[in-house]
Design a protein around this motif. Structure first.
Motif, PDB file in Angstrom:
ATOM      1  N   ALA A  38      -3.240   1.939   4.724  1.00 15.29           N
ATOM      2  CA  ALA A  38      -2.057   1.395   5.392  1.00 15.29           C
ATOM      3  C   ALA A  38      -2.087   1.729   6.880  1.00 15.29           C
ATOM      4  O   ALA A  38      -1.711   0.897   7.714  1.00 15.29           O
ATOM      5  CB  ALA A  38      -0.786   1.935   4.740  1.00 15.29           C
ATOM      6  N   ARG A  39      -2.551   2.914   7.218  1.00 13.94           N
ATOM      7  CA  ARG A  39      -2.625   3.333   8.622  1.00 13.94           C
ATOM      8  C   ARG A  39      -3.542   2.421   9.427  1.00 13.94           C
ATOM      9  O   ARG A  39      -3.320   2.168  10.603  1.00 13.94           O
ATOM     10  CB  ARG A  39      -3.142   4.769   8.700  1.00 13.94           C
ATOM     11  CG  ARG A  39      -3.415   5.248  10.119  1.00 13.94           C
ATOM     12  CD  ARG A  39      -4.271   6.473  10.164  1.00 13.94           C
ATOM     13  NE  ARG A  39      -5.589   6.196   9.573  1.00 13.94           N
ATOM     14  CZ  ARG A  39      -6.456   7.123   9.210  1.00 13.94           C
ATOM     15  NH1 ARG A  39      -6.174   8.384   9.360  1.00 13.94           N
ATOM     16  NH2 ARG A  39      -7.614   6.794   8.707  1.00 13.94           N
ATOM     17  N   ASP A  40      -4.571   1.899   8.769  1.00  8.52           N
ATOM     18  CA  ASP A  40      -5.557   1.074   9.463  1.00  8.52           C
ATOM     19  C   ASP A  40      -5.060  -0.337   9.764  1.00  8.52           C
ATOM     20  O   ASP A  40      -5.701  -1.068  10.513  1.00  8.52           O
ATOM     21  CB  ASP A  40      -6.856   1.005   8.647  1.00  8.52           C
ATOM     22  CG  ASP A  40      -7.555   2.356   8.582  1.00  8.52           C
ATOM     23  OD1 ASP A  40      -7.276   3.226   9.446  1.00  8.52           O
ATOM     24  OD2 ASP A  40      -8.369   2.557   7.663  1.00  8.52           O
ATOM     25  N   ILE A  41      -3.930  -0.723   9.190  1.00  9.61           N
ATOM     26  CA  ILE A  41      -3.352  -2.035   9.476  1.00  9.61           C
ATOM     27  C   ILE A  41      -2.701  -1.973  10.852  1.00  9.61           C
ATOM     28  O   ILE A  41      -2.098  -0.979  11.236  1.00  9.61           O
ATOM     29  CB  ILE A  41      -2.327  -2.424   8.387  1.00  9.61           C
ATOM     30  CG1 ILE A  41      -3.060  -2.596   7.048  1.00  9.61           C
ATOM     31  CG2 ILE A  41      -1.558  -3.678   8.775  1.00  9.61           C
ATOM     32  CD1 ILE A  41      -2.135  -2.803   5.875  1.00  9.61           C
ATOM     33  N   ASP A  42      -2.804  -3.059  11.604  1.00  9.85           N
ATOM     34  CA  ASP A  42      -2.223  -3.135  12.944  1.00  9.85           C
ATOM     35  C   ASP A  42      -0.711  -2.927  12.870  1.00  9.85           C
ATOM     36  O   ASP A  42       0.014  -3.756  12.319  1.00  9.85           O
ATOM     37  CB  ASP A  42      -2.555  -4.491  13.570  1.00  9.85           C
ATOM     38  CG  ASP A  42      -2.000  -4.652  14.976  1.00  9.85           C
ATOM     39  OD1 ASP A  42      -1.563  -3.644  15.587  1.00  9.85           O
ATOM     40  OD2 ASP A  42      -2.005  -5.800  15.474  1.00  9.85           O
ATOM     41  N   CYS A  90       5.268   4.134   6.776  1.00  9.44           N
ATOM     42  CA  CYS A  90       3.872   4.351   6.412  1.00  9.44           C
ATOM     43  C   CYS A  90       3.308   5.595   7.098  1.00  9.44           C
ATOM     44  O   CYS A  90       2.539   6.346   6.499  1.00  9.44           O
ATOM     45  CB  CYS A  90       3.036   3.112   6.731  1.00  9.44           C
ATOM     46  SG  CYS A  90       3.348   1.772   5.555  1.00  9.44           S
ATOM     47  N   ILE A  91       3.708   5.824   8.343  1.00  9.61           N
ATOM     48  CA  ILE A  91       3.291   7.041   9.030  1.00  9.61           C
ATOM     49  C   ILE A  91       3.879   8.260   8.304  1.00  9.61           C
ATOM     50  O   ILE A  91       3.193   9.259   8.080  1.00  9.61           O
ATOM     51  CB  ILE A  91       3.711   7.016  10.515  1.00  9.61           C
ATOM     52  CG1 ILE A  91       2.904   5.944  11.257  1.00  9.61           C
ATOM     53  CG2 ILE A  91       3.523   8.390  11.160  1.00  9.61           C
ATOM     54  CD1 ILE A  91       3.434   5.639  12.646  1.00  9.61           C
ATOM     55  N   TYR A  92       5.135   8.156   7.901  1.00  6.96           N
ATOM     56  CA  TYR A  92       5.786   9.212   7.129  1.00  6.96           C
ATOM     57  C   TYR A  92       5.036   9.437   5.817  1.00  6.96           C
ATOM     58  O   TYR A  92       4.743  10.573   5.436  1.00  6.96           O
ATOM     59  CB  TYR A  92       7.247   8.809   6.878  1.00  6.96           C
ATOM     60  CG  TYR A  92       8.019   9.714   5.964  1.00  6.96           C
ATOM     61  CD1 TYR A  92       8.317  11.021   6.311  1.00  6.96           C
ATOM     62  CD2 TYR A  92       8.510   9.241   4.741  1.00  6.96           C
ATOM     63  CE1 TYR A  92       9.064  11.848   5.473  1.00  6.96           C
ATOM     64  CE2 TYR A  92       9.250  10.054   3.901  1.00  6.96           C
ATOM     65  CZ  TYR A  92       9.527  11.350   4.269  1.00  6.96           C
ATOM     66  OH  TYR A  92      10.259  12.164   3.440  1.00  6.96           O
ATOM     67  N   LEU A 140       0.838  -1.208   0.000  1.00  9.44           N
ATOM     68  CA  LEU A 140       0.000   0.000   0.000  1.00  9.44           C
ATOM     69  C   LEU A 140       0.869   1.252   0.000  1.00  9.44           C
ATOM     70  O   LEU A 140       0.582   2.216  -0.709  1.00  9.44           O
ATOM     71  CB  LEU A 140      -0.933   0.003   1.205  1.00  9.44           C
ATOM     72  CG  LEU A 140      -2.179  -0.857   1.112  1.00  9.44           C
ATOM     73  CD1 LEU A 140      -2.852  -0.966   2.477  1.00  9.44           C
ATOM     74  CD2 LEU A 140      -3.147  -0.295   0.089  1.00  9.44           C
ATOM     75  N   TYR A 141       1.924   1.237   0.794  1.00  8.71           N
ATOM     76  CA  TYR A 141       2.841   2.376   0.855  1.00  8.71           C
ATOM     77  C   TYR A 141       3.442   2.643  -0.524  1.00  8.71           C
ATOM     78  O   TYR A 141       3.450   3.778  -1.010  1.00  8.71           O
ATOM     79  CB  TYR A 141       3.946   2.116   1.884  1.00  8.71           C
ATOM     80  CG  TYR A 141       5.035   3.162   1.882  1.00  8.71           C
ATOM     81  CD1 TYR A 141       4.873   4.356   2.572  1.00  8.71           C
ATOM     82  CD2 TYR A 141       6.219   2.964   1.166  1.00  8.71           C
ATOM     83  CE1 TYR A 141       5.866   5.329   2.560  1.00  8.71           C
ATOM     84  CE2 TYR A 141       7.214   3.923   1.159  1.00  8.71           C
ATOM     85  CZ  TYR A 141       7.032   5.099   1.859  1.00  8.71           C
ATOM     86  OH  TYR A 141       8.006   6.056   1.840  1.00  8.71           O
ATOM     87  N   THR A 142       3.937   1.588  -1.158  1.00  8.82           N
ATOM     88  CA  THR A 142       4.585   1.732  -2.465  1.00  8.82           C
ATOM     89  C   THR A 142       3.607   2.224  -3.521  1.00  8.82           C
ATOM     90  O   THR A 142       3.907   3.143  -4.292  1.00  8.82           O
ATOM     91  CB  THR A 142       5.215   0.393  -2.893  1.00  8.82           C
ATOM     92  OG1 THR A 142       6.125  -0.025  -1.863  1.00  8.82           O
ATOM     93  CG2 THR A 142       5.961   0.520  -4.199  1.00  8.82           C
ATOM     94  N   GLN A 143       2.428   1.636  -3.551  1.00  9.91           N
ATOM     95  CA  GLN A 143       1.407   2.036  -4.521  1.00  9.91           C
ATOM     96  C   GLN A 143       0.988   3.486  -4.295  1.00  9.91           C
ATOM     97  O   GLN A 143       0.843   4.265  -5.240  1.00  9.91           O
ATOM     98  CB  GLN A 143       0.198   1.122  -4.413  1.00  9.91           C
ATOM     99  CG  GLN A 143      -0.922   1.457  -5.353  1.00  9.91           C
ATOM    100  CD  GLN A 143      -2.125   0.539  -5.161  1.00  9.91           C
ATOM    101  OE1 GLN A 143      -2.134  -0.341  -4.304  1.00  9.91           O
ATOM    102  NE2 GLN A 143      -3.148   0.759  -5.965  1.00  9.91           N
ATOM    103  N   SER A 144       0.796   3.843  -3.054  1.00  3.85           N
ATOM    104  CA  SER A 144       0.371   5.209  -2.726  1.00  3.85           C
ATOM    105  C   SER A 144       1.457   6.224  -3.048  1.00  3.85           C
ATOM    106  O   SER A 144       1.172   7.289  -3.588  1.00  3.85           O
ATOM    107  CB  SER A 144      -0.010   5.299  -1.251  1.00  3.85           C
ATOM    108  OG  SER A 144      -1.106   4.465  -0.993  1.00  3.85           O
ATOM    109  N   ALA A 145       2.698   5.889  -2.717  1.00  3.95           N
ATOM    110  CA  ALA A 145       3.803   6.802  -3.020  1.00  3.95           C
ATOM    111  C   ALA A 145       3.920   7.016  -4.523  1.00  3.95           C
ATOM    112  O   ALA A 145       4.136   8.147  -4.979  1.00  3.95           O
ATOM    113  CB  ALA A 145       5.102   6.260  -2.439  1.00  3.95           C
TER     114      ALA A 145
END
Length: 192
Positions: free
Chosen positions: A27-31, A43-45, A4-9
């Motif tokens: 991504a934020r919603d994942i534990d 991911c927070i970044y 998700l991080y890679t796709q979103s970036a």
């Protein structure tokens, strides 16, 4: 989470701010406890960047500070430098130039200590924009010329939306030398 991080970036670099923000929120919603801490911090970044790009500055600051706290706890100086630079950009855009300078100073110190060249190069871009925000045109042009020289020296591209962001304040330069004749290359910033 990393996918998700890679796709979103990638969406963010492509200019699709809403797709970037949507993916980073997923991504934020994942534990966070279910993934390595470095991935969680990235991911927070990424979420803080997406919020910043969407002009949600208060939320971007909250997540940026959260990521910085986690990076400090993990003693991850690269993440700390990245987050401090991002916080500097957010404060700059919010008109809090003193806070922006303080965050940028801390990011630069970390980058110099760790030898992370890209962090120093990105810091030049932010420093130039702080000069432009203070209407110190010659300083902004000089610093951005140094930034451009560093990009060339390291064979890096200038991200198109960053280049466009620099054009607007320089168009306000009373001398209009940048806007009419291209970037001035002060001798002090020329490649050596």
């Amino acid at each position: 989470m990393l996918a998700l991080y890679t796709q979103s970036a990638a969406a963010g670099y492509g200019g699709d701010v809403q797709m970037d923000l949507s993916g980073m929120r997923q991504a934020r919603d994942i534990d966070m406890a279910a993934v390595p801490s470095q991935i969680a911090r990235r991911c927070i970044y990424g979420l803080a960047i997406a919020l910043y790009e969407a002009s949600e500055l208060d939320a971007a600051l909250r997540h940026g500070h959260r990521g910085l706290e986690l990076a400090r706890h993990a003693v991850d100086e690269k993440d700390q430098a990245d987050l401090l630079r991002l916080l500097a950009e957010i404060h700059r855009d919010a008109g809090r130039h003193h806070e922006a300078r303080e965050q940028l100073r801390a990011a630069t110190e970390l980058a110099m200590r760790t030898g992370i060249q890209i962090a120093l190069i990105d810091g030049l871009d932010i420093a130039g924009s702080l000069c432009a925000a203070g209407r110190c045109w010659d300083d902004a042009v000089c610093i951005w010329a140094a930034h451009a020289a560093c990009l060339r020296a390291h064979r890096l591209i200038d991200v198109p939306h960053d280049a466009r962001r620099r054009e607007e304040p320089l168009a306000q330069d009373p001398g209009r030398s940048w806007a009419t004749s291209g970037p001035r290359q002060p001798r002090s910033a020329a490649p050596r």
